[in-house]
Design a protein around this motif. Structure first.
Motif, PDB file in Angstrom:
ATOM      1  N   ALA A  30      77.988 -10.166 -44.645  1.00  0.00           N
ATOM      2  CA  ALA A  30      79.148 -10.380 -43.833  1.00  0.00           C
ATOM      3  C   ALA A  30      80.495  -9.553 -44.272  1.00  0.00           C
ATOM      4  CB  ALA A  30      79.474 -11.921 -43.953  1.00  0.00           C
ATOM      5  N   ARG A  31      80.575  -9.431 -45.626  1.00  0.00           N
ATOM      6  CA  ARG A  31      81.800  -8.952 -46.092  1.00  0.00           C
ATOM      7  C   ARG A  31      81.732  -7.356 -45.801  1.00  0.00           C
ATOM      8  NH1 ARG A  31      84.016  -6.186 -50.520  1.00  0.00           N
ATOM      9  NH2 ARG A  31      85.708  -7.237 -51.319  1.00  0.00           N
ATOM     10  N   GLN A  32      80.319  -6.601 -45.931  1.00  0.00           N
ATOM     11  CA  GLN A  32      80.357  -5.239 -45.742  1.00  0.00           C
ATOM     12  C   GLN A  32      80.653  -5.105 -44.183  1.00  0.00           C
ATOM     13  OE1 GLN A  32      79.899  -2.690 -47.687  1.00  0.00           O
ATOM     14  NE2 GLN A  32      79.904  -1.406 -46.091  1.00  0.00           N
ATOM     15  N   ALA A  33      79.792  -5.950 -43.272  1.00  0.00           N
ATOM     16  CA  ALA A  33      80.230  -5.666 -41.901  1.00  0.00           C
ATOM     17  C   ALA A  33      81.728  -5.731 -41.668  1.00  0.00           C
ATOM     18  CB  ALA A  33      79.376  -6.916 -41.029  1.00  0.00           C
ATOM     19  N   MET A  34      82.344  -6.814 -42.233  1.00  0.00           N
ATOM     20  CA  MET A  34      83.735  -6.828 -41.801  1.00  0.00           C
ATOM     21  C   MET A  34      84.562  -5.444 -42.302  1.00  0.00           C
ATOM     22  SD  MET A  34      84.342 -10.916 -42.893  1.00  0.00           S
ATOM     23  CE  MET A  34      86.319 -10.770 -42.815  1.00  0.00           C
ATOM     24  N   ALA A  88      86.641  -7.496 -32.733  1.00  0.00           N
ATOM     25  CA  ALA A  88      86.748  -9.015 -32.635  1.00  0.00           C
ATOM     26  C   ALA A  88      85.649  -9.748 -33.139  1.00  0.00           C
ATOM     27  CB  ALA A  88      86.614  -9.136 -31.091  1.00  0.00           C
ATOM     28  N   ALA A  89      84.541  -9.095 -33.599  1.00  0.00           N
ATOM     29  CA  ALA A  89      83.585  -9.916 -34.445  1.00  0.00           C
ATOM     30  C   ALA A  89      83.935 -10.472 -35.818  1.00  0.00           C
ATOM     31  CB  ALA A  89      82.377  -9.044 -34.415  1.00  0.00           C
ATOM     32  N   ILE A  90      85.092  -9.955 -36.154  1.00  0.00           N
ATOM     33  CA  ILE A  90      85.391 -10.005 -37.601  1.00  0.00           C
ATOM     34  C   ILE A  90      85.724 -11.632 -37.629  1.00  0.00           C
ATOM     35  CG2 ILE A  90      87.485 -10.187 -39.126  1.00  0.00           C
ATOM     36  CD1 ILE A  90      87.707  -7.068 -38.442  1.00  0.00           C
ATOM     37  N   ARG A  91      86.107 -12.331 -36.608  1.00  0.00           N
ATOM     38  CA  ARG A  91      86.573 -13.671 -36.608  1.00  0.00           C
ATOM     39  C   ARG A  91      85.362 -14.574 -37.047  1.00  0.00           C
ATOM     40  NH1 ARG A  91      87.301 -12.695 -31.040  1.00  0.00           N
ATOM     41  NH2 ARG A  91      86.176 -13.962 -29.916  1.00  0.00           N
ATOM     42  N   TYR A  92      84.238 -14.094 -36.377  1.00  0.00           N
ATOM     43  CA  TYR A  92      82.903 -14.655 -36.678  1.00  0.00           C
ATOM     44  C   TYR A  92      82.226 -14.349 -37.916  1.00  0.00           C
ATOM     45  CZ  TYR A  92      83.069 -14.664 -31.577  1.00  0.00           C
ATOM     46  OH  TYR A  92      83.232 -14.847 -29.960  1.00  0.00           O
ATOM     47  N   LEU A  93      82.502 -13.285 -38.537  1.00  0.00           N
ATOM     48  CA  LEU A  93      81.887 -12.864 -40.000  1.00  0.00           C
ATOM     49  C   LEU A  93      82.804 -13.647 -40.907  1.00  0.00           C
ATOM     50  CD1 LEU A  93      81.417  -9.069 -38.944  1.00  0.00           C
ATOM     51  CD2 LEU A  93      79.745 -10.610 -39.782  1.00  0.00           C
ATOM     52  N   GLY A 122      86.877  -2.458 -40.009  1.00  0.00           N
ATOM     53  CA  GLY A 122      88.034  -2.011 -40.269  1.00  0.00           C
ATOM     54  C   GLY A 122      88.872  -3.021 -41.085  1.00  0.00           C
ATOM     55  N   TRP A 123      88.164  -4.260 -41.673  1.00  0.00           N
ATOM     56  CA  TRP A 123      88.971  -5.105 -42.479  1.00  0.00           C
ATOM     57  C   TRP A 123      88.549  -4.835 -43.746  1.00  0.00           C
ATOM     58  CZ3 TRP A 123      86.343  -7.830 -46.332  1.00  0.00           C
ATOM     59  CH2 TRP A 123      86.746  -8.805 -46.869  1.00  0.00           C
ATOM     60  N   THR A 124      89.842  -5.119 -44.722  1.00  0.00           N
ATOM     61  CA  THR A 124      89.572  -4.919 -46.079  1.00  0.00           C
ATOM     62  C   THR A 124      90.260  -6.216 -46.724  1.00  0.00           C
ATOM     63  OG1 THR A 124      91.777  -3.518 -46.045  1.00  0.00           O
ATOM     64  CG2 THR A 124      89.772  -2.335 -46.204  1.00  0.00           C
ATOM     65  N   PRO A 125      89.789  -6.819 -47.712  1.00  0.00           N
ATOM     66  CA  PRO A 125      90.506  -7.664 -48.573  1.00  0.00           C
ATOM     67  C   PRO A 125      91.950  -7.730 -49.027  1.00  0.00           C
ATOM     68  CG  PRO A 125      88.331  -6.985 -49.552  1.00  0.00           C
ATOM     69  CD  PRO A 125      88.748  -6.103 -48.688  1.00  0.00           C
ATOM     70  N   ARG A 173      74.873  -7.168 -39.738  1.00  0.00           N
ATOM     71  CA  ARG A 173      74.695  -5.854 -39.618  1.00  0.00           C
ATOM     72  C   ARG A 173      74.676  -5.561 -38.109  1.00  0.00           C
ATOM     73  NH1 ARG A 173      69.546  -5.652 -43.426  1.00  0.00           N
ATOM     74  NH2 ARG A 173      70.812  -6.284 -45.603  1.00  0.00           N
ATOM     75  N   ALA A 174      74.125  -6.179 -37.281  1.00  0.00           N
ATOM     76  CA  ALA A 174      74.052  -5.974 -35.876  1.00  0.00           C
ATOM     77  C   ALA A 174      75.665  -5.931 -35.479  1.00  0.00           C
ATOM     78  CB  ALA A 174      73.261  -6.970 -35.045  1.00  0.00           C
ATOM     79  N   LEU A 175      76.512  -6.986 -35.853  1.00  0.00           N
ATOM     80  CA  LEU A 175      77.828  -7.225 -35.353  1.00  0.00           C
ATOM     81  C   LEU A 175      78.513  -5.810 -35.920  1.00  0.00           C
ATOM     82  CD1 LEU A 175      78.484 -10.859 -35.908  1.00  0.00           C
ATOM     83  CD2 LEU A 175      78.104  -9.619 -33.665  1.00  0.00           C
ATOM     84  N   ALA A 176      78.449  -5.374 -37.051  1.00  0.00           N
ATOM     85  CA  ALA A 176      79.034  -4.155 -37.330  1.00  0.00           C
ATOM     86  C   ALA A 176      78.456  -2.908 -36.596  1.00  0.00           C
ATOM     87  CB  ALA A 176      78.475  -3.995 -39.150  1.00  0.00           C
TER      88      ALA A 176
END
Length: 297
Positions: free
Chosen positions: A214-218, A194-199, A222-225, A185-188
């Motif tokens: 992690a999925r919600q944070a991604m 750039a934090a997506i690669r860690y999540l 700006g990420w989607t499946p 949540r903090a990364l979100a």
């Protein structure tokens, strides 16, 4: 008329403040402002060793910090060595509310206080003081034995003006389940894509709630499946996301097929992330297509 009867020392607002102190109306005392400081000081300086009075001193310290000013700072600093953890906690919270960056070095030593309430208050105060220089020290407490301290650490690291991403990532990788969720949540909240690669790594965590966090944070970054499409309109056709999700949950079908289809995409980034996802899945049926893709690149 009252001033004539009571003399020059009469201060109506201070009398009101005295009444509010008796009623423990801390919010109203803050609204009154400076005339409340001396009545609050009397509470803070009453060192009767009872649970009730200690709680009153705690609240008084926070109210004093919220009112602010040089007198408020003086009153709070006088309680630095108070033997009661609850009072030290209130003093630190008050310093955080006061917001004077010159107090950062005064707050720092309390990160090592023997009482977890005080350690947590020190972390939170440093966050309110925007103490970016203390990020490394704060990050060391992510292994604290107290869950509330660990939660405060993650929250604060994500709100500093120069967010301390790497300590949060370390928590995401090696913390307990609750700490990992808070780290996601903090990364979100930091908002750096750039934090997506860690999540992404946490999508494979053994804990369901960590995977979901992690999925919600991604998604918030700006990420989607891969299989999720944007809204379809006549003017704007749906398009696939550039990112791939490869972790399966419950009865949801494995996403091998959309990943295989993405290998033939015209977009090189989509082809690459699909290939990475299939490799992580160990999809041997896609080896031939992956080999062709490698030779094309």
């Amino acid at each position: 008329v009252r001033r004539e009867l009571l003399g020059d020392e009469y201060d109506e607002q201070q009398l009101v403040a005295l009444a509010k102190v008796a009623q423990e109306k801390w919010e109203e005392l803050v609204r009154i402002g400076l005339p409340s400081l001396e009545p609050l000081a009397a509470v803070l300086q009453d060192r009767e060793m009872t649970e009730y009075q200690t709680a009153r001193r705690h609240h008084a310290a926070i109210a004093i910090g919220r009112i602010g000013g040089e007198r408020a700072l003086e009153l709070l600093l006088a309680e630095r060595r108070d033997p009661q953890p609850r009072v030290r906690e209130g003093m630190l919270a008050g310093l955080g509310e006061l917001g004077d960056p010159n107090t950062i070095d005064i707050v720092r030593p309390f990160l090592a206080d023997r009482d977890p309430r005080v350690r947590r208050a020190a972390v939170q105060a440093l966050g309110k003081l925007h103490a970016t220089t203390a990020a490394e020290e704060i990050g060391l407490l992510y292994r604290d034995e107290d869950e509330a301290v660990r939660s405060a650490v993650v929250d604060v690291l994500g709100t500093l003006e120069v967010p301390a991403i790497l300590p949060i990532v370390e928590i995401l990788e090696s913390g307990d389940a609750m700490s990992k969720r808070l780290a996601a949540r903090a990364l979100a909240r930091i908002g750096d894509p750039a934090a997506i690669r860690y999540l992404e790594t946490s999508l494979g965590d053994s804990d369901y709630h960590v995977r979901q966090a992690a999925r919600q944070a991604m998604v918030e970054l700006g990420w989607t499946p891969l299989e999720v499409r944007n809204d379809v309109t006549e003017e704007k056709p749906a398009r696939l996301s550039l990112r791939a999700e490869w972790i399966t949950e419950g009865e949801r079908p494995r996403q091998v097929e959309p990943l295989r289809e993405a290998l033939g995409s015209d977009h090189p980034l989509r082809r690459r992330v699909a290939a990475e996802a299939l490799a992580m899945l160990g999809d041997t049926d896609s080896l031939e297509a992956l080999a062709r893709l490698a030779s094309d690149d």
